[in-house]
Design a protein around this motif. Structure first.
Motif, PDB file in Angstrom:
ATOM      1  N   GLN A   1      -3.128   5.960  12.202  1.00 31.03           N
ATOM      2  CA  GLN A   1      -2.021   6.900  12.030  1.00 31.03           C
ATOM      3  C   GLN A   1      -1.310   6.966  13.375  1.00 31.03           C
TER       4      GLN A   1
ATOM      5  N   THR B   1       3.238   7.900  10.856  1.00 28.57           N
ATOM      6  CA  THR B   1       3.191   6.691  10.036  1.00 28.57           C
ATOM      7  C   THR B   1       1.739   6.222   9.883  1.00 28.57           C
ATOM      8  N   THR B   2       1.357   5.904   8.639  1.00 30.73           N
ATOM      9  CA  THR B   2       0.023   5.380   8.365  1.00 30.73           C
ATOM     10  C   THR B   2       0.110   3.871   8.160  1.00 30.73           C
TER      11      THR B   2
ATOM     12  N   ASP C   1       3.082   3.031   5.496  1.00 32.76           N
ATOM     13  CA  ASP C   1       3.631   4.256   4.902  1.00 32.76           C
ATOM     14  C   ASP C   1       4.350   4.968   6.036  1.00 32.76           C
TER      15      ASP C   1
ATOM     16  N   THR D   1       9.481   4.648   4.319  1.00 28.35           N
ATOM     17  CA  THR D   1       9.240   3.973   3.046  1.00 28.35           C
ATOM     18  C   THR D   1       7.823   3.428   2.990  1.00 28.35           C
ATOM     19  N   HIS D   2       7.463   2.818   1.851  1.00 26.24           N
ATOM     20  CA  HIS D   2       6.163   2.188   1.659  1.00 26.24           C
ATOM     21  C   HIS D   2       6.379   0.701   1.411  1.00 26.24           C
TER      22      HIS D   2
ATOM     23  N   ASN E   1       4.627  -3.597   2.196  1.00 24.87           N
ATOM     24  CA  ASN E   1       3.563  -4.478   2.667  1.00 24.87           C
ATOM     25  C   ASN E   1       4.185  -5.686   3.355  1.00 24.87           C
TER      26      ASN E   1
ATOM     27  N   GLU F   1       8.445   1.398  -2.237  1.00 24.48           N
ATOM     28  CA  GLU F   1       9.309   2.583  -2.353  1.00 24.48           C
ATOM     29  C   GLU F   1      10.301   2.600  -1.212  1.00 24.48           C
TER      30      GLU F   1
ATOM     31  N   THR G   1      -0.700  -5.269  -3.046  1.00 23.79           N
ATOM     32  CA  THR G   1      -1.225  -4.113  -2.311  1.00 23.79           C
ATOM     33  C   THR G   1      -2.646  -3.736  -2.719  1.00 23.79           C
TER      34      THR G   1
END
Length: 392
Positions: A191, A196-197, A229, A252-253, A255, A271, A317
């Protein structure tokens, strides 16, 4: 050993008992040339550390160090081996570096590791490695619950198991980068200071700021695969640098898969929206590729062309929760993914299989069950011994 990075890499391998005989001779030659000092730990020191860092047996430690001693004596090099020092114990408690076994005091006082160049990381190691801004290395144990400190000893975050959380309230006023390296067979989470993760897949390296500085872009550097994320911040775009590709978002999300051996860097949007563009360009929403949710953008590493198509995002994902999904994938690419996921070596002697394509999905299964599936469904004959899989 012609550079500091090579020296550091070999010392790490030496401590982990991974050196070839030729590399061990190089380590010996290095210490003969520079001469050992009283900061160099004794064999007894090494043995006392085995309980903390059980990388080699006592006999191996004895044999290697006696080899160094005998080799240097043969060449009439004067060696001074001091009795065990009390300050050596402090390095055990922090386990900050695998090179501690070769004497952090000696290495850093002599300036052997004062270099910005990156040593090559062995992804088949079992250690998660955190490298600080000044080059110091810390070994991350997933069972720990400890404070994370910078090179000056200041607390910048906390580790709780398989996740490090960085503090946005630290006193840093300029960018300082940490680099985390995830070996094959493991995954990890960060994190970042903005909230942000980041989920990090096996075989991945991420360079990131300990704290994001107001007025500057939030930029990280990725080799491997990660799911982001991103915390929303309209004033500070979040940019993932993947070699020649930049991926720009506000929140946003998505990969990103950017392994060195892959022909393309893939960005899959779950997303929000992301922009993809060459690092030599400035981002322009009207000219650059902007992904929509449910799309994958593939950046060809040879010609820098970006191709997009709609995809089922779960396929890309599922690894976050331990899943494995192969869709129309060649067996040689499947082998690469299995080696990273399970930290095994796969030798395929059935050349006809290499370019055959397969579809398969697994939950958090063992390598034995995965290989059993390929045998049951596709008749792939194999044996497993000592983390090596031989396909006949």
């Amino acid at each position: 050993m012609n550079s500091n990075s090579e020296i550091k890499n070999l010392l790490q391998k030496f401590v982990l008992n991974q050196c070839t005989p030729e590399e061990t001779n190089e380590v010996i030659a290095y210490y003969k040339k520079n001469q050992l000092t009283d900061e160099f730990p004794t064999v007894e020191d090494i043995q006392n550390l085995l309980g903390e860092m059980p990388k080699m047996t006592e006999k191996t430690a004895d044999d290697i160090f006696l080899n160094i001693l005998s080799a240097t004596k043969e060449n009439q090099t004067t060696i001074s081996i001091a009795p065990k020092k009390s300050n050596f114990k402090k390095y055990i408690s922090i386990a900050a570096s695998v090179v501690v076994l070769l004497g952090i005091g000696f290495a850093y006082q002599k300036g052997a590791f004062n270099t910005k160049s990156e040593p090559k990381f062995d992804f088949k190691s079992t250690d998660i490695v955190l490298q600080l801004e000044n080059g110091n290395i810390q070994i991350i144990s997933e069972n720990n619950k400890v404070e994370v400190r910078d090179a000056d000893g200041n607390i910048v975050g906390n580790q709780d198991g398989d996740k490090i959380t960085y503090d946005n309230n630290s006193d840093l006023e300029k960018i300082a980068y940490n680099t985390i390296k995830i070996p094959y067979g493991k995954r990890f989470q960060l994190q970042l200071s903005d909230g942000t993760t980041v989920h990090l897949n096996s075989g991945t390296t991420l360079k990131y700021p300990v704290k994001f500085i107001p007025g500057e872009n939030r930029q990280v550097f990725l080799d491997g695969e990660a799911f982001f994320d991103v915390a929303k911040d309209k004033k500070h775009p979040f940019i993932v640098n993947a070699d020649n590709l930049n991926v720009r978002v506000l929140g946003t999300h998505f990969n990103v898969s950017n392994y060195a051996e892959d022909a393309a860097t893939d960005v899959v949007l779950v997303e929000g929206s992301v922009g993809m563009y060459n690092v030599k360009e400035e981002f322009d929403a009207n000219k650059n590729t902007v992904l929509k949710p449910g799309y994958k953008g593939s950046f060809n590493k040879q010609n820098n062309v970006i191709f997009t198509k709609p995809v089922i995002t779960d396929i890309y994902t599922s690894w976050i929760n331990g899943g494995l999904t192969f869709r129309n994938m060649t067996f040689k690419n499947i082998i690469t993914k299995l080696e990273r996921r399970y930290n095994v070596t796969i030798v395929n002697k059935n050349e006809k299989l290499a370019n055959e394509k397969f579809n398969a999905s697994f939950s958090d299964e063992s390598i034995e069950k995965v290989m059993s599936y390929f045998n049951d469904i596709h008749g792939i004959n194999y044996t497993i011994k000592n983390n090596q899989i031989l396909i006949k």
